[in-house]
Design a protein around this motif. Sequence first.
Motif, mmCIF file in Angstrom:
data_model
loop_
_atom_site.group_PDB
_atom_site.id
_atom_site.type_symbol
_atom_site.label_atom_id
_atom_site.label_comp_id
_atom_site.label_asym_id
_atom_site.label_seq_id
_atom_site.Cartn_x
_atom_site.Cartn_y
_atom_site.Cartn_z
ATOM 1 N N UNK A 155 25.667 49.639 50.416
ATOM 2 C CA UNK A 155 26.616 48.562 50.732
ATOM 3 C C UNK A 155 26.033 47.182 50.468
ATOM 4 N N UNK A 156 24.696 47.075 50.425
ATOM 5 C CA UNK A 156 24.050 45.787 50.148
ATOM 6 C C UNK A 156 23.920 45.511 48.653
ATOM 7 N N UNK A 157 24.169 46.507 47.835
ATOM 8 C CA UNK A 157 24.081 46.339 46.383
ATOM 9 C C UNK A 157 25.433 45.857 45.862
ATOM 10 N N UNK A 158 25.788 44.654 46.224
ATOM 11 C CA UNK A 158 27.152 44.164 46.030
ATOM 12 C C UNK A 158 27.504 43.917 44.568
ATOM 13 N N UNK A 159 26.501 43.903 43.684
ATOM 14 C CA UNK A 159 26.767 43.661 42.269
ATOM 15 C C UNK A 159 26.690 44.922 41.424
ATOM 16 N N UNK A 160 26.683 46.075 42.067
ATOM 17 C CA UNK A 160 26.634 47.336 41.322
ATOM 18 C C UNK A 160 27.926 47.530 40.536
ATOM 19 N N UNK A 161 27.790 47.801 39.246
ATOM 20 C CA UNK A 161 28.956 48.069 38.402
ATOM 21 C C UNK A 161 29.026 49.537 37.982
ATOM 22 N N UNK A 162 27.898 50.248 38.118
ATOM 23 C CA UNK A 162 27.863 51.667 37.723
ATOM 24 C C UNK A 162 27.156 52.477 38.801
ATOM 25 N N UNK A 163 27.824 53.509 39.304
ATOM 26 C CA UNK A 163 27.265 54.372 40.345
ATOM 27 C C UNK A 163 27.381 55.822 39.897
ATOM 28 N N UNK A 164 26.244 56.514 39.904
ATOM 29 C CA UNK A 164 26.227 57.938 39.564
ATOM 30 C C UNK A 164 25.572 58.717 40.702
ATOM 31 N N UNK A 165 26.285 59.699 41.235
ATOM 32 C CA UNK A 165 25.779 60.554 42.303
ATOM 33 C C UNK A 165 25.882 61.994 41.826
ATOM 34 N N UNK A 166 24.778 62.731 41.880
ATOM 35 C CA UNK A 166 24.805 64.101 41.383
ATOM 36 C C UNK A 166 23.996 65.036 42.268
#
Length: 487
Positions: free
Chosen positions: A243-254
Amino acid sequence: MSSRSPARLLDLAKQSLLQNEALAVASLESLPTQLFLPLFLEAVAGRHSETLKAMVRAWPFSHLALGALMKAQQPQQDILKAALDGLDDLLAHKIRPRRWKLQVLDLRLNANTNFWDVAPRTWDWSSVRSLEEPEAAQPKTKRPKVDDSRKEEKELLAPVQVLLEDFCLQKATPDEFLTFLMKRVKQGKGLPQLCCRKLEFLDMSLGHIQKILRMVQLDCVQEVELNGHWDLLTLASFAPHLSQMVNVSRLRVSHIMTISFIPWAAEGVDKLLSQFSAQLFSLHQLQELHLDSVFFLEGRLDQVLRCLKSPLVTLSLTNCLLLESDLTHLASCLNTSHLRYLNLSEVNMMALSPEFLQVVLERASATLHRLALDGCGIRDSQLMSILPALGHCSQLTSFSFRGNPVSVAALQSLLRHTVLLSRFRLGLFPVPLECYVGLQGTVDLGNLRRSLAELRLILQDLGRPNSVLLFSDSTWTYDVILLYCVA
Protein backbone atom coordinates in the motif's frame (compact mmCIF):
# COMPACT_ATOMS: atom_id res chain seq x y z
CA MET A 1 55.93 24.50 -21.49
CA SER A 2 53.70 22.83 -24.06
CA SER A 3 49.90 22.79 -23.90
CA ARG A 4 50.02 19.07 -23.05
CA SER A 5 52.17 19.55 -19.97
CA PRO A 6 49.32 19.98 -17.43
CA ALA A 7 47.72 16.76 -18.61
CA ARG A 8 51.09 15.01 -18.46
CA LEU A 9 51.60 16.23 -14.90
CA LEU A 10 48.14 14.92 -14.03
CA ASP A 11 49.08 11.49 -15.38
CA LEU A 12 52.30 11.49 -13.38
CA ALA A 13 50.39 12.43 -10.22
CA LYS A 14 47.91 9.61 -10.72
CA GLN A 15 50.62 7.05 -11.39
CA SER A 16 52.60 8.14 -8.37
CA LEU A 17 49.63 7.85 -6.05
CA LEU A 18 48.43 4.49 -7.34
CA GLN A 19 51.90 2.95 -7.17
CA ASN A 20 51.70 3.50 -3.43
CA GLU A 21 48.15 2.81 -2.18
CA ALA A 22 49.06 3.74 1.39
CA LEU A 23 50.23 7.15 0.16
CA ALA A 24 47.09 7.56 -1.96
CA VAL A 25 44.82 6.79 0.98
CA ALA A 26 46.73 9.11 3.29
CA SER A 27 46.61 11.94 0.73
CA LEU A 28 42.86 11.95 0.15
CA GLU A 29 42.04 14.58 2.77
CA SER A 30 44.33 17.09 1.02
CA LEU A 31 43.94 15.83 -2.54
CA PRO A 32 42.71 18.56 -4.93
CA THR A 33 39.12 17.95 -5.97
CA GLN A 34 40.17 18.11 -9.64
CA LEU A 35 42.16 14.89 -9.13
CA PHE A 36 39.34 12.86 -7.59
CA LEU A 37 37.54 11.83 -10.78
CA PRO A 38 40.60 10.86 -12.86
CA LEU A 39 42.17 9.10 -9.87
CA PHE A 40 38.97 7.17 -9.19
CA LEU A 41 38.80 6.03 -12.84
CA GLU A 42 42.40 4.84 -12.69
CA ALA A 43 41.74 3.07 -9.40
CA VAL A 44 38.75 1.27 -10.94
CA ALA A 45 40.69 0.29 -14.06
CA GLY A 46 43.60 -0.98 -11.96
CA ARG A 47 41.30 -2.55 -9.34
CA HIS A 48 43.01 -0.78 -6.44
CA SER A 49 40.47 -1.85 -3.83
CA GLU A 50 41.90 -0.04 -0.82
CA THR A 51 42.10 3.24 -2.74
CA LEU A 52 38.51 2.82 -3.98
CA LYS A 53 37.29 2.07 -0.49
CA ALA A 54 39.02 5.14 0.94
CA MET A 55 37.84 7.40 -1.89
CA VAL A 56 34.21 6.47 -1.23
CA ARG A 57 34.75 7.48 2.42
CA ALA A 58 36.16 10.84 1.33
CA TRP A 59 34.02 11.47 -1.78
CA PRO A 60 33.75 15.26 -2.22
CA PHE A 61 30.73 15.21 -4.57
CA SER A 62 27.08 14.58 -3.81
CA HIS A 63 26.79 11.87 -6.51
CA LEU A 64 28.80 8.75 -7.37
CA ALA A 65 27.69 7.01 -10.58
CA LEU A 66 29.40 3.69 -9.87
CA GLY A 67 27.02 1.51 -11.89
CA ALA A 68 28.02 3.15 -15.17
CA LEU A 69 31.65 2.26 -14.46
CA MET A 70 30.88 -1.31 -13.41
CA LYS A 71 29.06 -1.91 -16.70
CA ALA A 72 32.39 -1.71 -18.54
CA GLN A 73 34.35 -3.69 -15.94
CA GLN A 74 34.23 -7.49 -15.70
CA PRO A 75 34.04 -8.95 -13.16
CA GLN A 76 32.14 -6.29 -11.24
CA GLN A 77 32.10 -7.86 -7.78
CA ASP A 78 35.43 -6.55 -6.50
CA ILE A 79 34.61 -2.96 -7.52
CA LEU A 80 31.20 -3.15 -5.87
CA LYS A 81 32.65 -4.78 -2.76
CA ALA A 82 35.25 -2.02 -2.36
CA ALA A 83 32.56 0.67 -2.67
CA LEU A 84 30.24 -1.13 -0.25
CA ASP A 85 33.06 -1.59 2.25
CA GLY A 86 33.68 2.14 2.09
CA LEU A 87 29.97 2.80 2.54
CA ASP A 88 29.94 0.33 5.44
CA ASP A 89 32.66 2.33 7.17
CA LEU A 90 30.69 5.54 6.64
CA LEU A 91 27.54 4.06 8.14
CA ALA A 92 29.47 2.64 11.10
CA HIS A 93 31.21 5.91 12.06
CA LYS A 94 29.38 8.56 14.03
CA ILE A 95 31.59 11.38 12.68
CA ARG A 96 31.75 11.81 8.93
CA PRO A 97 35.00 12.82 7.14
CA ARG A 98 35.46 16.56 6.75
CA ARG A 99 35.17 16.77 2.96
CA TRP A 100 32.74 13.89 2.46
CA LYS A 101 29.55 14.98 0.64
CA LEU A 102 28.20 11.74 -0.78
CA GLN A 103 24.40 11.69 -0.87
CA VAL A 104 23.67 9.32 -3.77
CA LEU A 105 25.47 6.09 -4.70
CA ASP A 106 24.11 5.24 -8.14
CA LEU A 107 24.45 1.51 -8.93
CA ARG A 108 22.25 1.59 -12.05
CA LEU A 109 24.18 0.08 -14.95
CA ASN A 110 22.23 2.08 -17.55
CA ALA A 111 22.16 5.38 -15.71
CA ASN A 112 23.10 8.66 -17.37
CA THR A 113 26.88 8.57 -17.72
CA ASN A 114 27.54 12.30 -18.10
CA PHE A 115 29.46 12.18 -14.85
CA TRP A 116 32.25 10.19 -16.50
CA ASP A 117 31.97 11.33 -20.12
CA VAL A 118 34.24 14.35 -19.83
CA ALA A 119 37.56 13.51 -21.47
CA PRO A 120 40.14 12.91 -18.69
CA ARG A 121 42.68 15.23 -20.26
CA THR A 122 40.24 18.14 -20.23
CA TRP A 123 39.22 17.93 -16.59
CA ASP A 124 39.45 21.21 -14.76
CA TRP A 125 37.62 22.80 -11.84
CA SER A 126 34.77 24.18 -13.97
CA SER A 127 34.12 20.81 -15.64
CA VAL A 128 34.19 19.01 -12.31
CA ARG A 129 31.63 21.41 -10.82
CA SER A 130 29.39 21.02 -13.88
CA LEU A 131 29.26 17.27 -13.28
CA GLU A 132 27.77 17.53 -9.82
CA GLU A 133 24.09 17.06 -9.13
CA PRO A 134 22.00 20.12 -10.12
CA GLU A 135 21.53 21.21 -6.52
CA ALA A 136 25.22 20.87 -5.74
CA ALA A 137 26.26 22.74 -8.90
CA GLN A 138 24.03 25.74 -8.26
CA PRO A 139 25.68 29.01 -7.17
CA LYS A 140 25.75 29.32 -3.44
CA THR A 141 23.24 31.68 -1.93
CA LYS A 142 23.46 33.36 1.40
CA ARG A 143 21.68 31.37 4.05
CA PRO A 144 20.76 32.18 7.63
CA LYS A 145 23.52 31.36 10.06
CA VAL A 146 22.79 28.27 12.10
CA ASP A 147 24.20 26.93 15.28
CA ASP A 148 27.26 24.71 14.61
CA SER A 149 26.04 21.93 16.83
CA ARG A 150 22.72 21.74 14.92
CA LYS A 151 24.60 21.77 11.60
CA GLU A 152 26.81 18.88 12.74
CA GLU A 153 23.76 16.93 13.89
CA LYS A 154 22.08 17.46 10.51
CA GLU A 155 25.17 16.14 8.71
CA LEU A 156 25.32 13.14 10.98
CA LEU A 157 21.71 12.25 10.21
CA ALA A 158 21.95 12.81 6.45
CA PRO A 159 21.26 9.43 4.79
CA VAL A 160 23.06 7.91 1.83
CA GLN A 161 20.66 7.00 -0.94
CA VAL A 162 21.48 4.00 -3.15
CA LEU A 163 19.89 4.02 -6.62
CA LEU A 164 19.13 0.66 -8.20
CA GLU A 165 17.35 -0.14 -11.46
CA ASP A 166 16.04 -3.56 -10.41
CA PHE A 167 16.38 -5.08 -6.95
CA CYS A 168 15.90 -8.84 -6.95
CA LEU A 169 15.70 -10.49 -3.55
CA GLN A 170 16.29 -14.20 -3.93
CA LYS A 171 17.51 -16.78 -1.47
CA ALA A 172 19.18 -19.14 -3.94
CA THR A 173 21.73 -16.80 -5.57
CA PRO A 174 21.95 -13.50 -3.67
CA ASP A 175 24.06 -10.83 -5.35
CA GLU A 176 26.88 -8.83 -3.76
CA PHE A 177 24.67 -5.94 -2.75
CA LEU A 178 22.01 -8.17 -1.22
CA THR A 179 24.70 -10.03 0.71
CA PHE A 180 25.92 -6.67 2.02
CA LEU A 181 22.41 -5.73 3.12
CA MET A 182 21.68 -9.07 4.75
CA LYS A 183 24.95 -8.94 6.66
CA ARG A 184 24.10 -5.52 8.05
CA VAL A 185 20.60 -6.70 8.94
CA LYS A 186 21.99 -9.65 10.90
CA GLN A 187 24.51 -7.42 12.66
CA GLY A 188 21.85 -4.89 13.57
CA LYS A 189 23.65 -2.09 11.73
CA GLY A 190 22.18 0.84 9.86
CA LEU A 191 21.28 0.59 6.20
CA PRO A 192 21.40 3.05 3.31
CA GLN A 193 18.19 4.27 1.77
CA LEU A 194 17.33 2.24 -1.33
CA CYS A 195 15.57 3.72 -4.33
CA CYS A 196 14.74 1.32 -7.16
CA ARG A 197 12.36 1.01 -10.09
CA LYS A 198 11.56 -2.68 -9.68
CA LEU A 199 11.36 -5.00 -6.67
CA GLU A 200 11.36 -8.76 -7.23
CA PHE A 201 11.05 -11.34 -4.45
CA LEU A 202 12.02 -14.94 -5.23
CA ASP A 203 11.73 -17.52 -2.45
CA MET A 204 12.73 -15.07 0.28
CA SER A 205 11.33 -15.34 3.77
CA LEU A 206 8.95 -12.56 4.72
CA GLY A 207 11.02 -11.74 7.79
CA HIS A 208 14.14 -10.90 5.77
CA ILE A 209 12.10 -8.99 3.22
CA GLN A 210 10.43 -6.84 5.86
CA LYS A 211 13.76 -5.89 7.44
CA ILE A 212 15.18 -4.75 4.12
CA LEU A 213 12.00 -2.97 3.01
CA ARG A 214 12.27 -0.64 5.98
CA MET A 215 15.19 0.96 4.15
CA VAL A 216 13.50 1.07 0.71
CA GLN A 217 11.86 4.27 -0.48
CA LEU A 218 8.67 2.48 -1.38
CA ASP A 219 7.20 5.40 -3.31
CA CYS A 220 10.06 5.03 -5.85
CA VAL A 221 9.01 1.51 -6.81
CA GLN A 222 7.16 1.15 -10.13
CA GLU A 223 7.13 -2.63 -10.60
CA VAL A 224 6.66 -5.44 -8.06
CA GLU A 225 6.97 -9.18 -8.59
CA LEU A 226 6.11 -11.65 -5.81
CA ASN A 227 7.11 -15.24 -6.53
CA GLY A 228 7.86 -16.71 -3.15
CA HIS A 229 5.66 -19.81 -3.13
CA TRP A 230 3.87 -18.18 -0.22
CA ASP A 231 0.53 -18.98 1.30
CA LEU A 232 -2.28 -16.43 1.50
CA LEU A 233 -1.49 -15.63 5.14
CA THR A 234 2.06 -14.55 4.17
CA LEU A 235 0.74 -12.48 1.27
CA ALA A 236 -1.72 -10.72 3.59
CA SER A 237 1.17 -9.95 5.98
CA PHE A 238 3.14 -8.41 3.13
CA ALA A 239 0.19 -6.32 1.93
CA PRO A 240 0.78 -3.21 4.14
CA HIS A 241 4.13 -2.67 2.38
CA LEU A 242 2.36 -2.81 -0.97
CA SER A 243 0.00 0.00 0.00
CA GLN A 244 3.01 2.32 0.44
CA MET A 245 4.21 1.68 -3.12
CA VAL A 246 1.84 4.31 -4.45
CA ASN A 247 3.59 4.65 -7.82
CA VAL A 248 3.47 0.98 -8.78
CA SER A 249 2.23 0.55 -12.35
CA ARG A 250 2.92 -3.19 -12.72
CA LEU A 251 2.13 -5.89 -10.14
CA ARG A 252 2.80 -9.60 -10.62
CA VAL A 253 1.85 -12.18 -7.99
CA SER A 254 2.51 -15.86 -8.62
CA HIS A 255 2.40 -19.22 -6.86
CA ILE A 256 0.28 -18.36 -3.84
CA MET A 257 -1.46 -21.21 -2.07
CA THR A 258 -4.63 -20.71 -0.02
CA ILE A 259 -2.77 -21.66 3.16
CA SER A 260 -0.23 -24.32 3.98
CA PHE A 261 -1.50 -27.55 5.48
CA ILE A 262 -4.54 -25.94 7.15
CA PRO A 263 -8.10 -26.42 5.80
CA TRP A 264 -9.31 -22.88 6.44
CA ALA A 265 -12.95 -21.99 6.40
CA ALA A 266 -14.16 -19.86 3.50
CA GLU A 267 -14.63 -16.83 5.74
CA GLY A 268 -10.98 -17.08 6.80
CA VAL A 269 -9.83 -17.01 3.19
CA ASP A 270 -12.14 -14.07 2.46
CA LYS A 271 -10.65 -12.12 5.37
CA LEU A 272 -7.05 -12.73 4.28
CA LEU A 273 -7.86 -11.90 0.67
CA SER A 274 -9.52 -8.65 1.71
CA GLN A 275 -6.34 -7.67 3.59
CA PHE A 276 -4.42 -8.02 0.32
CA SER A 277 -6.96 -6.61 -2.13
CA ALA A 278 -7.73 -3.58 0.07
CA GLN A 279 -4.18 -2.35 -0.57
CA LEU A 280 -5.00 -2.00 -4.27
CA PHE A 281 -7.04 1.08 -3.36
CA SER A 282 -3.73 2.88 -2.81
CA LEU A 283 -2.29 1.96 -6.22
CA HIS A 284 -3.71 4.75 -8.37
CA GLN A 285 -1.00 4.23 -11.03
CA LEU A 286 -1.59 0.49 -11.46
CA GLN A 287 -1.94 -0.44 -15.15
CA GLU A 288 -0.71 -4.03 -15.33
CA LEU A 289 -1.98 -6.81 -13.06
CA HIS A 290 -0.58 -10.34 -13.41
CA LEU A 291 -1.90 -13.16 -11.22
CA ASP A 292 -0.31 -16.52 -12.04
CA SER A 293 -0.97 -19.82 -10.23
CA VAL A 294 -2.77 -18.14 -7.33
CA PHE A 295 -5.29 -20.45 -5.75
CA PHE A 296 -7.47 -18.10 -3.76
CA LEU A 297 -9.49 -16.47 -6.57
CA GLU A 298 -12.14 -19.15 -7.04
CA GLY A 299 -15.45 -17.37 -6.52
CA ARG A 300 -13.62 -14.28 -5.23
CA LEU A 301 -12.25 -12.44 -8.29
CA ASP A 302 -14.73 -9.62 -7.70
CA GLN A 303 -12.99 -8.86 -4.37
CA VAL A 304 -9.85 -7.98 -6.34
CA LEU A 305 -11.43 -6.23 -9.33
CA ARG A 306 -13.60 -3.88 -7.30
CA CYS A 307 -10.51 -2.55 -5.50
CA LEU A 308 -8.89 -1.30 -8.70
CA LYS A 309 -8.72 2.49 -8.81
CA SER A 310 -7.87 3.01 -12.48
CA PRO A 311 -8.41 1.25 -15.84
CA LEU A 312 -6.01 -1.60 -16.54
CA VAL A 313 -3.93 -1.83 -19.70
CA THR A 314 -2.88 -5.44 -19.01
CA LEU A 315 -4.74 -8.18 -17.17
CA SER A 316 -3.20 -11.63 -16.93
CA LEU A 317 -4.97 -14.40 -14.96
CA THR A 318 -3.11 -17.62 -15.76
CA ASN A 319 -3.38 -21.11 -14.30
CA CYS A 320 -6.02 -19.94 -11.84
CA LEU A 321 -9.20 -21.69 -10.68
CA LEU A 322 -12.11 -19.45 -11.68
CA LEU A 323 -15.87 -19.92 -11.63
CA GLU A 324 -18.34 -18.62 -14.18
CA SER A 325 -19.34 -15.95 -11.67
CA ASP A 326 -15.72 -14.73 -11.59
CA LEU A 327 -15.62 -14.35 -15.35
CA THR A 328 -18.98 -12.59 -15.33
CA HIS A 329 -17.54 -10.03 -12.91
CA LEU A 330 -14.53 -9.68 -15.19
CA ALA A 331 -16.79 -8.89 -18.13
CA SER A 332 -18.74 -6.25 -16.21
CA CYS A 333 -15.79 -4.53 -14.52
CA LEU A 334 -15.36 -0.94 -15.76
CA ASN A 335 -11.59 -1.08 -15.29
CA THR A 336 -11.18 -3.92 -17.81
CA SER A 337 -12.94 -2.21 -20.70
CA HIS A 338 -9.80 -0.64 -22.22
CA LEU A 339 -7.37 -3.55 -22.11
CA ARG A 340 -4.46 -3.75 -24.53
CA TYR A 341 -3.42 -7.23 -23.37
CA LEU A 342 -5.63 -9.98 -21.94
CA ASN A 343 -4.20 -13.36 -20.94
CA LEU A 344 -6.47 -16.09 -19.54
CA SER A 345 -4.26 -19.04 -20.42
CA GLU A 346 -4.69 -22.27 -18.47
CA VAL A 347 -8.04 -21.10 -17.05
CA ASN A 348 -10.39 -24.04 -17.58
CA MET A 349 -13.36 -22.86 -19.67
CA MET A 350 -14.44 -26.25 -20.99
CA ALA A 351 -17.81 -26.19 -19.18
CA LEU A 352 -18.30 -22.42 -19.16
CA SER A 353 -20.46 -20.21 -21.31
CA PRO A 354 -18.44 -18.10 -23.78
CA GLU A 355 -20.75 -15.13 -23.22
CA PHE A 356 -18.33 -13.38 -20.86
CA LEU A 357 -15.58 -13.53 -23.53
CA GLN A 358 -17.92 -12.00 -26.08
CA VAL A 359 -18.61 -9.10 -23.71
CA VAL A 360 -14.94 -8.58 -22.81
CA LEU A 361 -13.86 -8.56 -26.47
CA GLU A 362 -16.66 -6.23 -27.53
CA ARG A 363 -15.88 -3.73 -24.78
CA ALA A 364 -12.15 -3.77 -25.51
CA SER A 365 -12.46 -4.01 -29.29
CA ALA A 366 -10.98 -0.55 -29.89
CA THR A 367 -7.91 -1.09 -27.67
CA LEU A 368 -7.04 -4.80 -27.49
CA HIS A 369 -3.67 -5.58 -29.06
CA ARG A 370 -2.82 -9.02 -27.67
CA LEU A 371 -5.01 -11.92 -26.60
CA ALA A 372 -3.88 -15.24 -25.09
CA LEU A 373 -6.23 -18.16 -24.43
CA ASP A 374 -3.79 -21.08 -24.38
CA GLY A 375 -4.86 -24.35 -22.80
CA CYS A 376 -8.36 -23.22 -21.82
CA GLY A 377 -10.18 -26.30 -23.13
CA ILE A 378 -12.19 -24.16 -25.56
CA ARG A 379 -14.11 -26.26 -28.09
CA ASP A 380 -15.59 -25.50 -31.52
CA SER A 381 -18.95 -24.16 -30.34
CA GLN A 382 -17.34 -21.82 -27.82
CA LEU A 383 -14.80 -20.55 -30.35
CA MET A 384 -17.47 -19.95 -32.98
CA SER A 385 -19.45 -17.87 -30.46
CA ILE A 386 -16.63 -15.41 -29.83
CA LEU A 387 -15.39 -15.04 -33.43
CA PRO A 388 -17.73 -12.12 -34.36
CA ALA A 389 -16.49 -10.13 -31.36
CA LEU A 390 -12.88 -11.13 -32.10
CA GLY A 391 -13.27 -9.90 -35.67
CA HIS A 392 -14.20 -6.45 -34.34
CA CYS A 393 -10.89 -6.06 -32.46
CA SER A 394 -9.41 -3.64 -34.96
CA GLN A 395 -6.11 -3.18 -33.09
CA LEU A 396 -5.37 -6.88 -32.56
CA THR A 397 -1.79 -7.81 -33.45
CA SER A 398 -1.48 -11.31 -31.94
CA PHE A 399 -3.69 -14.15 -30.75
CA SER A 400 -2.32 -17.20 -28.94
CA PHE A 401 -4.76 -20.11 -28.90
CA ARG A 402 -2.55 -23.17 -28.44
CA GLY A 403 -3.62 -26.32 -26.67
CA ASN A 404 -7.37 -26.05 -27.36
CA PRO A 405 -9.31 -29.01 -28.86
CA VAL A 406 -10.78 -27.55 -32.06
CA SER A 407 -11.36 -28.86 -35.58
CA VAL A 408 -9.99 -27.82 -38.98
CA ALA A 409 -13.31 -26.13 -39.76
CA ALA A 410 -13.09 -24.04 -36.58
CA LEU A 411 -9.51 -23.02 -37.39
CA GLN A 412 -10.60 -22.00 -40.88
CA SER A 413 -13.25 -19.72 -39.40
CA LEU A 414 -10.66 -18.35 -36.95
CA LEU A 415 -8.34 -17.46 -39.81
CA ARG A 416 -11.14 -15.68 -41.68
CA HIS A 417 -11.85 -13.50 -38.62
CA THR A 418 -8.26 -12.61 -37.75
CA VAL A 419 -5.97 -12.56 -40.78
CA LEU A 420 -7.89 -9.74 -42.46
CA LEU A 421 -7.48 -7.47 -39.44
CA SER A 422 -5.16 -4.68 -40.58
CA ARG A 423 -2.74 -4.90 -37.64
CA PHE A 424 -2.74 -8.68 -37.17
CA ARG A 425 0.77 -10.16 -37.28
CA LEU A 426 1.00 -13.35 -35.22
CA GLY A 427 -1.28 -16.28 -34.60
CA LEU A 428 -0.40 -19.31 -32.48
CA PHE A 429 -2.97 -22.03 -33.15
CA PRO A 430 -3.37 -25.70 -32.11
CA VAL A 431 -3.10 -28.74 -34.34
CA PRO A 432 -6.71 -29.59 -35.29
CA LEU A 433 -8.37 -32.63 -33.75
CA GLU A 434 -8.48 -34.48 -37.09
CA CYS A 435 -4.69 -34.82 -36.98
CA TYR A 436 -4.63 -36.97 -33.84
CA VAL A 437 -4.99 -40.76 -33.93
CA GLY A 438 -5.07 -43.52 -31.32
CA LEU A 439 -5.73 -43.43 -27.60
CA GLN A 440 -2.45 -41.65 -26.90
CA GLY A 441 -3.26 -38.84 -29.31
CA THR A 442 -0.32 -39.31 -31.66
CA VAL A 443 -0.14 -36.79 -34.51
CA ASP A 444 -0.57 -38.34 -37.95
CA LEU A 445 1.76 -36.44 -40.26
CA GLY A 446 -0.35 -37.22 -43.33
CA ASN A 447 -3.42 -35.70 -41.73
CA LEU A 448 -1.30 -32.78 -40.60
CA ARG A 449 -0.13 -32.06 -44.16
CA ARG A 450 -3.69 -32.21 -45.48
CA SER A 451 -4.88 -29.82 -42.77
CA LEU A 452 -2.04 -27.46 -43.59
CA ALA A 453 -3.00 -27.50 -47.27
CA GLU A 454 -6.60 -26.62 -46.39
CA LEU A 455 -5.46 -23.72 -44.23
CA ARG A 456 -3.20 -22.45 -47.02
CA LEU A 457 -6.16 -22.43 -49.39
CA ILE A 458 -8.01 -20.24 -46.89
CA LEU A 459 -5.08 -17.81 -46.87
CA GLN A 460 -5.11 -17.68 -50.68
CA ASP A 461 -8.84 -17.03 -50.71
CA LEU A 462 -8.26 -14.18 -48.24
CA GLY A 463 -5.54 -12.68 -50.42
CA ARG A 464 -2.74 -13.62 -48.02
CA PRO A 465 -0.85 -16.30 -50.01
CA ASN A 466 2.54 -15.28 -48.62
CA SER A 467 1.56 -15.97 -45.02
CA VAL A 468 3.67 -18.67 -43.39
CA LEU A 469 2.35 -21.72 -41.52
CA LEU A 470 4.84 -23.47 -39.27
CA PHE A 471 4.54 -26.54 -37.06
CA SER A 472 6.43 -26.89 -33.81
CA ASP A 473 6.59 -29.86 -31.49
CA SER A 474 6.22 -28.89 -27.83
CA THR A 475 6.29 -31.11 -24.77
CA TRP A 476 2.55 -31.66 -24.71
CA THR A 477 1.28 -31.16 -28.23
CA TYR A 478 2.00 -30.04 -31.75
CA ASP A 479 1.18 -26.44 -32.51
CA VAL A 480 0.32 -24.73 -35.75
CA ILE A 481 1.91 -21.28 -35.89
CA LEU A 482 0.62 -18.68 -38.32
CA LEU A 483 2.92 -15.78 -39.07
CA TYR A 484 1.77 -12.91 -41.22
CA CYS A 485 3.91 -9.88 -42.00
CA VAL A 486 2.86 -6.96 -44.16
CA ALA A 487 5.46 -6.11 -46.80
